[in-house]
Scaffold this active site. Structure first.
Site, short mmCIF file in Angstrom:
data_model
loop_
_atom_site.label_atom_id
_atom_site.label_comp_id
_atom_site.label_asym_id
_atom_site.label_seq_id
_atom_site.Cartn_x
_atom_site.Cartn_y
_atom_site.Cartn_z
NE ARG A 159 -3.68 0.17 2.31
CZ ARG A 159 -4.85 0.23 1.70
NH1 ARG A 159 -5.33 -0.86 1.13
NH2 ARG A 159 -5.52 1.34 1.65
CD GLU A 173 2.31 -0.97 -13.17
OE1 GLU A 173 1.99 -0.33 -12.17
OE2 GLU A 173 1.51 -1.72 -13.77
CE LYS A 204 -2.91 -4.38 -6.38
NZ LYS A 204 -2.57 -4.72 -7.76
O1 M6R Z 1 -7.62 -0.41 -7.76
P1 M6R Z 1 -7.86 0.12 -9.13
O2 M6R Z 1 -8.22 -0.93 -10.11
O3 M6R Z 1 -8.87 1.25 -9.15
O4 M6R Z 1 -6.48 0.75 -9.57
C1 M6R Z 1 -6.36 1.43 -10.79
C2 M6R Z 1 -4.91 1.65 -11.15
O5 M6R Z 1 -4.28 2.41 -10.16
C3 M6R Z 1 -4.16 0.33 -11.33
O6 M6R Z 1 -4.75 -0.48 -12.31
C4 M6R Z 1 -2.70 0.63 -11.74
O7 M6R Z 1 -2.67 1.21 -13.00
C5 M6R Z 1 -1.86 -0.63 -11.69
N1 M6R Z 1 -0.64 -0.38 -10.99
C6 M6R Z 1 -1.49 -1.12 -13.04
O8 M6R Z 1 -0.70 -2.26 -13.00
#
Ligand code: M6R
Length: 626
Positions: free
Chosen positions: A27, A502, A621
Site C-alpha cells: 500500500r 511501471e 497499490k
Molecule cells: O484499484 P484500481 O483498479 O482502481 O487501480 C487502478 C490503477 O491504479 C491500477 O490499475 C494501476 O494502474 C496498476 N498499478 C497497473 O498495474
C-alpha cells in the site's frame, strides 16, 4: 496508499504490527513506523524512511525491550504531504509524547488547522497534514468539554476534519484502547478472541482471525481486547450500521507460496481468477440457461432502458474498460464511452437516468474512480461497480456490484485482477444483450461457454513463460519498447506498455497499429524492439492482413519484431524475429490470452534490471488521492 494497523490483546503487539505491515507494504513503502504502549504509561515510537526493512533494522538495533506491550499500531506510508523522510514518517506524536496517530488519506483543511495550531504556539515538527490531527486531539484532551476523555477528544476533532482519511490514535494514559475513524478510505476491524485488530486491509490480521467488520462512511470505532464499539463522529450509535463478514480466503492467499514475488504468483493464478469470477454467473433454466449477475441490484427492465454506457476507471482497470467497449457495443448495439476516471467529472459528461456507468476498480478505493461514481450518481445515472475488494467504498456507493473473485492482489502491478475484470466486463455485456434481446439465449450461452473455456487456454499461455523470459533478458537493456495492436489488440498493447513502464522504468508506448503511419513510425530505428499483438487469422481477416502490412512496414525500417500470434498462423512467421504462439480464441476473447506474455515480459525485464517487481518506485497499490 498507506497501510494502517492497530492491535489490542494479549500478544506481543510489536510482532503483530510488524507482520501486518509486511503484508500491507504494497500500500506504500516510502516509510514505516510503529507505536507500542507498554502498559506502564510509556509510548515507544520508532519510524524510518524507506522500506519496512529499514524500520526493522532500526528496531533490531534499539532492542525490542522498549517495545514490550500488547497495545500498538503501525503505518506504512505513500507520501502525499511532505517528502518521504524520517521526520515525516508516521506515527506522529503530540507535545506530551503520550498521544500518537497514524493516518491514510488527505486532511484537506490542514492548512487553516495548522495556522490555528501555530498561532496557539504549537510547534509542528513535520511537513505532513497528519500532524495537525494529533495536536488537535491533544488540545481537546487537555482542556475544554472533552478534557481527560480520550475517545470524546478524538470525536471532537474528527468533526472538524475535511477530506478523506483513516485515522488511528493511541494514548499512553489509556493502554488497551485504540480509537480510529474513517471517511472514504478503508478501515476494517478484525475480531479475535481476547484480541482485536484494525487495519486498512484484512491481510493485516488474516493470520489471527477471519472474522471482520467493515466500517461505513464517517464512522469511528473504539477497540479493546474485549470488543469494539462503532459510532458516528459524534459518538452516537443510533442509526450507525457496520457490516460483519467472514473472510473467505486464508493466509496462503496473502503469501508468496514459494515465488520470489507476489506478481509472479498472481500471474500463475490467472486461470483460477477468471474461472472463479465466472462461477455461478450462468444458470441453466427451461430456455437453456441465462446469465445472472447475482450481486447486482439492477432490474432487467433497467438494463433494457439504458441508452448509453460509460465505463470509468484508471490504469489497468481503464484498459480492461476499453475492452468492455468492444464487447458491449458488439453484443448490444448500445453506445459505450470509456473514460479515465480522473478526467470524467471535469468535462461535464452527458449523464442522466438512462445512463449506465460501469466503474471498474480492483481495490474499490481509487479516489479518481470513487469521485467519478459520485459525480455519476449526482447526475442520476445508475452505477455498476466491478471490484475485487468486498465492501470497499466504490461498490458501497454504487447501485450494483459484480465482484471479481481473484483473492488479494498484492503485487502493485495488476495482473490477475485485470484478466478477471475483462471477464466481468464481458458478463455485463452478455447480461445487457440478454435483457435487451440483442442476442438469442443460445448465442449468450455460446459466448459464456467461450468465456468458460478461457482458464484452460490461459494455463497453456503460461507455458510460453521460458521463451518470453529469454526474450526479456535479451532486451532488458534497451531504452524503448513499442507495443502495437489493432481492435482488441490495441488495449492489450496499452496494457503491455503500462506494465513495462511501471515495473522496469523503461520508455514504453502502446499504439493502435493503424496510427503508426500518422507519426509514431518516425520512432522506428535499427534494432528498436516492437511487440505486436496479432489478431486471429480466423476472425476478421481484414484486421489480420492490415496488421501484417504494419509489421512489414516497421521491419523494413529495421525494427526487431516480437510477435504474439495464434498457433498455426504461418503467414506472420517470415516477419517475426521472435514468435510467441498462443492458443486460438475468438477475437473478443484473445486479450485474455495475449496479455499474459506481456505481463511475464515486464516482470522479467524488471527482475533482470534488479528492480523490486512487487513494489515499483513511486507507486502504491491503492491510489486514494486524486
Ligand atoms: O484499484 P484500481 O483498479 O482502481 O487501480 C487502478 C490503477 O491504479 C491500477 O490499475 C494501476 O494502474 C496498476 N498499478 C497497473 O498495474
Amino acid at each position: 496508499m498507506c497501510g494502517i494497523v492497530g492491535y489490542v490483546g494479549y500478544r506481543d503487539a510489536l510482532g503483530v504490527v510488524v507482520d501486518a505491515l509486511r503484508r500491507m507494504e504494497y500500500r506504500g513503502y516510502d516509510s514505516a513506523g510503529v507505536a507500542i504502549l507498554d502498559g506502564n504509561g510509556a509510548l515507544a515510537v520508532e519510524r524510518k524512511a524507506g522500506r519496512l526493512a529499514n524500520l526493522e533494522a532500526e528496531l533490531g538495533e534499539a532492542g525490542t525491550e522498549r517495545f514490550a506491550g500488547s497495545t500498538g499500531m503501525g503505518h506504512t506510508r505513500w507520501a502525499t504531504h511532505g517528502a518521504p523522510t524520517d521526520r515525516n514518517a508516521h506515527p506522529h506524536r503530540d507535545i506530551s509524547g503520550k498521544l500518537a496517530v497514524v493516518h491514510n488519506g488527505i486532511i484537506e483543511n490542514f492548512a487553516p488547522l495548522r495556522r490555528e495550531l501555530e498561532e496557539a504556539g504549537v510547534e509542528l515538527l513535520s511537513d505532513t497534514d497528519t500532524e495537525v490531527a494529533v495536536h488537535l486531539v491533544s488540545r481537546a484532551y487537555a482542556d475544554g468539554p472533552t478534557a481527560g476523555e480520550f475517545t470524546a477528544s478524538v470525536h471532537a476533532v474528527l468533526q472538524r476534519l475535511e477530506g478523506a482519511f483513516t485515522l488511528v490514535f493511541t494514548h499512553a494514559d489509556h493502554p488497551g484502547t485504540i480509537v480510529a475513524a474513517r471517511r472514504s478510505t478503508p478501515l476494517v476491524v478484525g475480531v479475535g478472541e481476547g484480541e482485536m485488530f484494525i487495519a486498512s486491509d484484512v491481510t493485516a490480521f488474516i493470520e489471527h482471525t477471519r472474522e471482520a467488520v467493515e466500517l461505513g462512511q464517517n464512522q469511528a470505532v473504539v477497540i479493546t481486547a474485549e470488543g469494539y464499539r462503532v459510532t458516528d463522529f459524534a459518538g452516537n450509535t443510533e442509526g450507525v450500521h457496520s457490516r460483519p463478514f467472514t473472510i473467505d480466503w486464508d493466509l496462503a492467499a496473502a503469501e508468496k507460496g514459494g515465488h520470489d514475488y507476489f506478481m509472479l504468483k498472481e500471474i500463475e493464478e490467472q486461470p483460477t481468477a477468471v474461472a472463479d469470477t465466472l462461477l455461478g454467473h450462468f444458470v441453466i433454466d427451461e430456455k437453456g440457461g441465462r446469465i445472472v449477475l447475482d450481486e447486482q441490484r439492477l432490474a432487467d427492465q433497467e438494463l433494457r432502458e439504458f441508452d448509453k454506457v460509460f465505463v470509468v476507471a484508471c490504469g489497468s482497470s481503464y484498459h480492461s474498460g476499453l475492452l468492455a467497449k468492444y464487447a458491449i457495443e458488439h453484443w448490444t448495439r448500445v453506445p459505450v464511452e470509456v473514460e479515465l476516471a480522473s478526467e470524467f467529472r471535469y468535462r461535464d459528461p452527458v449523464l442522466d437516468r438512462s445512463t449506465l456507468v460501469v466503474a471498474i476498480s480492483q481495490s474499490g478505493e481509487t479516489a479518481d474512480t470513487l469521485e467519478a461514481v459520485r459525480h455519476a450518481k449526482e447526475q442520476k445515472a445508475r452505477v455498476l461497480a466491478i471490484c475485487n475488494t468486498n465492501g470497499a467504498q466504490i461498490p458501497r456507493e454504487s447501485d450494483a456490484v459484480i465482484y471479481t473473485r481473484t483473492g488479494p492482489e498484492i503485487g502493485v502491478a495488476s495482473t490477475k485482477a485485470f484478466l478477471a475484470q475483462v471477464a466481468a466486463n464481458y458478463l455485463v455485456g452478455l447480461a445487457l444483450a440478454q435483457a435487451r434481446g440483442t442476442k438469442y439465449p443460445d448465442e449468450v450461452a455460446r459466448e459464456f461457454a467461450e468465456l468458460e473455456s478461457m482458464p484452460k487456454l490461459i494455463s497453456r499461455v503460461l507455458e510460453t513463460a521460458p521463451q518470453v523470459r529469454a526474450i526479456a533478458r535479451e532486451l532488458a537493456h534497451v531504452p524503448t519498447v513499442l507495443f502495437l495492436g489493432r481492435h482488441v489488440g490495441y488495449p492489450v498493447a496499452l496494457e503491455g506498455a503500462l506494465k513495462l513502464k511501471e515495473l522496469a522504468y523503461l520508455h514504453a508506448e502502446g499504439f493502435a497499429a493503424g496510427e503508426l503511419k500518422h507519426g509514431p513510425i518516425a520512432l522506428i530505428e535499427q534494432g528498436l524492439p516492437v511487440i505486436i499483438v496479432m489478431p486471429s487469422p480466423k476472425g476478421r481477416a481484414v484486421l489480420h492482413s492490415k496488421l501484417l502490412s504494419n509489421i512489414r512496414e516497421i521491419q523494413a525500417r529495421g525494427a526487431r519484431t516480437i510477435v504474439i500470434a495464434e498457433e498455426g498462423d504461418d503467414t506472420v512467421r517470415p516477419f517475426a524475429d521472435d514468435l510467441i504462439e498462443i492458443p486460438a480464441a475468438p477475437t473478443l476473447y484473445q486479450p485474455l490470452l495475449s496479455t499474459v506474455p506481456l505481463q511475464i515480459f515486464a516482470a522479467e525485464v524488471a527482475q533482470a534490471l534488479g528492480y523490486d517487481v512487487d513494489k515499483p518506485r513511486n507507486l502504491a497499490k491503492s491510489v486514494t488521492v486524486e
